[in-house]
Design a protein around this motif. Sequence first.
Motif, PDB file in Angstrom:
ATOM      1  N   GLU A   1       0.108  -1.617  42.183  1.00  0.00           N
ATOM      2  CA  GLU A   1      -0.396  -0.823  41.191  1.00  0.00           C
ATOM      3  C   GLU A   1       0.101   0.694  41.166  1.00  0.00           C
ATOM      4  O   GLU A   1      -0.082   1.467  42.257  1.00  0.00           O
ATOM      5  CB  GLU A   1      -1.982  -0.774  41.499  1.00  0.00           C
ATOM      6  CG  GLU A   1      -2.613  -2.017  40.955  1.00  0.00           C
ATOM      7  CD  GLU A   1      -2.546  -2.159  39.471  1.00  0.00           C
ATOM      8  OE1 GLU A   1      -2.612  -1.371  38.853  1.00  0.00           O
ATOM      9  OE2 GLU A   1      -2.462  -3.519  39.089  1.00  0.00           O
ATOM     10  N   PRO A   2       0.764   1.226  40.026  1.00  0.00           N
ATOM     11  CA  PRO A   2       0.879   2.805  40.241  1.00  0.00           C
ATOM     12  C   PRO A   2      -0.173   3.726  40.004  1.00  0.00           C
ATOM     13  O   PRO A   2      -1.112   3.389  39.418  1.00  0.00           O
ATOM     14  CB  PRO A   2       1.854   2.688  38.839  1.00  0.00           C
ATOM     15  CG  PRO A   2       1.249   1.715  38.076  1.00  0.00           C
ATOM     16  CD  PRO A   2       1.007   0.713  38.961  1.00  0.00           C
ATOM     17  N   GLY A   3      -0.105   4.765  41.020  1.00  0.00           N
ATOM     18  CA  GLY A   3      -0.892   5.696  41.009  1.00  0.00           C
ATOM     19  C   GLY A   3      -0.234   7.051  40.824  1.00  0.00           C
ATOM     20  O   GLY A   3       0.830   7.248  41.345  1.00  0.00           O
ATOM     21  N   PHE A   4      -0.774   7.971  39.860  1.00  0.00           N
ATOM     22  CA  PHE A   4      -0.271   9.323  39.511  1.00  0.00           C
ATOM     23  C   PHE A   4      -0.010  10.042  41.052  1.00  0.00           C
ATOM     24  O   PHE A   4      -0.987  10.067  41.613  1.00  0.00           O
ATOM     25  CB  PHE A   4      -0.976  10.123  38.588  1.00  0.00           C
ATOM     26  CG  PHE A   4      -0.553  11.441  38.301  1.00  0.00           C
ATOM     27  CD1 PHE A   4       0.549  11.747  37.497  1.00  0.00           C
ATOM     28  CD2 PHE A   4      -1.187  12.575  38.902  1.00  0.00           C
ATOM     29  CE1 PHE A   4       1.033  12.806  37.150  1.00  0.00           C
ATOM     30  CE2 PHE A   4      -0.658  13.869  38.430  1.00  0.00           C
ATOM     31  CZ  PHE A   4       0.629  14.043  37.664  1.00  0.00           C
ATOM     32  N   ALA A   5       1.185  10.672  41.205  1.00  0.00           N
ATOM     33  CA  ALA A   5       1.327  11.738  42.158  1.00  0.00           C
ATOM     34  C   ALA A   5       1.690  13.054  41.855  1.00  0.00           C
ATOM     35  O   ALA A   5       1.039  13.850  42.444  1.00  0.00           O
ATOM     36  CB  ALA A   5       2.725  11.223  42.854  1.00  0.00           C
ATOM     37  N   ASP A   6       2.435  13.370  40.686  1.00  0.00           N
ATOM     38  CA  ASP A   6       2.843  14.555  40.361  1.00  0.00           C
ATOM     39  C   ASP A   6       3.659  14.478  38.940  1.00  0.00           C
ATOM     40  O   ASP A   6       3.984  13.498  38.561  1.00  0.00           O
ATOM     41  CB  ASP A   6       3.877  15.181  41.061  1.00  0.00           C
ATOM     42  CG  ASP A   6       3.622  16.745  41.156  1.00  0.00           C
ATOM     43  OD1 ASP A   6       2.984  17.230  40.566  1.00  0.00           O
ATOM     44  OD2 ASP A   6       4.926  17.281  41.825  1.00  0.00           O
ATOM     45  N   ASP A   7       3.619  15.702  38.493  1.00  0.00           N
ATOM     46  CA  ASP A   7       4.123  16.013  37.176  1.00  0.00           C
ATOM     47  C   ASP A   7       4.954  17.120  36.839  1.00  0.00           C
ATOM     48  O   ASP A   7       4.571  18.352  36.865  1.00  0.00           O
ATOM     49  CB  ASP A   7       2.867  15.707  35.914  1.00  0.00           C
ATOM     50  CG  ASP A   7       3.551  15.680  34.518  1.00  0.00           C
ATOM     51  OD1 ASP A   7       4.697  15.105  34.362  1.00  0.00           O
ATOM     52  OD2 ASP A   7       2.804  15.951  33.562  1.00  0.00           O
ATOM     53  N   GLY A   8       6.283  16.944  37.146  1.00  0.00           N
ATOM     54  CA  GLY A   8       7.185  18.354  37.290  1.00  0.00           C
ATOM     55  C   GLY A   8       7.677  18.639  35.959  1.00  0.00           C
ATOM     56  O   GLY A   8       7.128  18.145  34.867  1.00  0.00           O
ATOM     57  N   TRP A   9       8.479  19.738  36.055  1.00  0.00           N
ATOM     58  CA  TRP A   9       9.209  20.255  34.862  1.00  0.00           C
ATOM     59  C   TRP A   9      10.040  19.021  33.944  1.00  0.00           C
ATOM     60  O   TRP A   9       9.978  18.935  32.854  1.00  0.00           O
ATOM     61  CB  TRP A   9      10.000  21.119  35.223  1.00  0.00           C
ATOM     62  CG  TRP A   9       9.502  22.381  35.409  1.00  0.00           C
ATOM     63  CD1 TRP A   9       8.365  22.820  36.255  1.00  0.00           C
ATOM     64  CD2 TRP A   9       9.713  23.888  34.840  1.00  0.00           C
ATOM     65  NE1 TRP A   9       8.090  24.114  36.462  1.00  0.00           N
ATOM     66  CE2 TRP A   9       8.796  24.768  35.369  1.00  0.00           C
ATOM     67  CE3 TRP A   9      10.795  24.114  33.858  1.00  0.00           C
ATOM     68  CZ2 TRP A   9       8.832  26.028  34.986  1.00  0.00           C
ATOM     69  CZ3 TRP A   9      10.859  25.506  33.618  1.00  0.00           C
ATOM     70  CH2 TRP A   9       9.877  26.506  34.033  1.00  0.00           C
ATOM     71  N   ASP A  10      10.631  18.186  34.783  1.00  0.00           N
ATOM     72  CA  ASP A  10      11.347  17.166  34.226  1.00  0.00           C
ATOM     73  C   ASP A  10      10.985  15.727  34.518  1.00  0.00           C
ATOM     74  O   ASP A  10      11.346  15.012  33.429  1.00  0.00           O
ATOM     75  CB  ASP A  10      12.980  17.087  34.807  1.00  0.00           C
ATOM     76  CG  ASP A  10      13.659  18.617  34.748  1.00  0.00           C
ATOM     77  OD1 ASP A  10      13.403  18.967  33.725  1.00  0.00           O
ATOM     78  OD2 ASP A  10      14.253  19.070  35.646  1.00  0.00           O
TER      79      ASP A  10
END
Length: 313
Positions: free
Chosen positions: A36-45
Amino acid sequence: MSPTGSTPRPAADVGVDPEMVGTLVRAQFPELAHLEPGFADDGWDNAIYRLGPDLAVRLPRRAAAHGLLLNEMRWLPFLAPRLPLPVSVPVHRGKPGEGYPYHWVIVPWFSGRSAASVPAAARDGYAGALAAFFRALHVPAPADAPRNLVRGVPLRDRDDAVRSRLEAVGKPMRGALLAMWEQGLAELEHVGPRLWLHGDPHPHNMLVHDTAGAGESAAGTGHEPARLSAVIDFGDLTAGDPACDLAVAWLHFTPSGLEEFRERLAGHGLYSPGTWARARAWAVNYAVLMAGLPSGDPLHAVGTHGLEHLLDP
């Protein structure tokens, strides 16, 4: 100590959520469908999702990032064997599909935390390790190595952008930083072959081991010396003037860490005269940009530290 105003993070042109990531993984890599995927980070790219205990998914969040990821996919397997630290070599290579328009990758998940989350005095603990990483990376690149319009280029190519950015800096700090920038401009440009560069090796693209409660604190600082565990996000991978990479020493370290870093790199025959003056000019560019980010961004504190270090008498 930071510029007024803020630099917004680029907007995404595609929405990424756990449902989309799960759909892509199940469709293209059914052997991983149970994870199951879990959100880790949302970078610039890129958006980053964890996939089980050992993997992560990196997906471009905007069109400009797609080509950068393709560069990583092509070149990191070639570079990784020569590097002394783990890097995010793709384990699986995803393609556009299921409503998502870009290529994407599954990479190893490295334990540790962002080096931006520990004090600069603790980061001094890995000055030698970062120097060794650059010694291994900064070698002549082939003619078809990626080209980047904002990394590894002659300083004059960034002159208008940096001068504009400095307008947000208050006096007298602006004058001192402008003088450093102009000293770099006055140096000879990089001579010799274009060298491989990470392109964006700031502290938030370095992972460190969690050493809390272990070992001895760095002398006189009260902080545990940090140890690098991995280098991530090679999206700005390119070739050119190594001063672009070396600049981040002012962002990572205190003056004593910078001194050790420079000593460890002394004698590297591929660094041309004027490299360190150009590196300090690049550090002005990075520090002003990062210090202008919103205070909640992990790079804001990195940029603020960089300004303080640059202006430390």
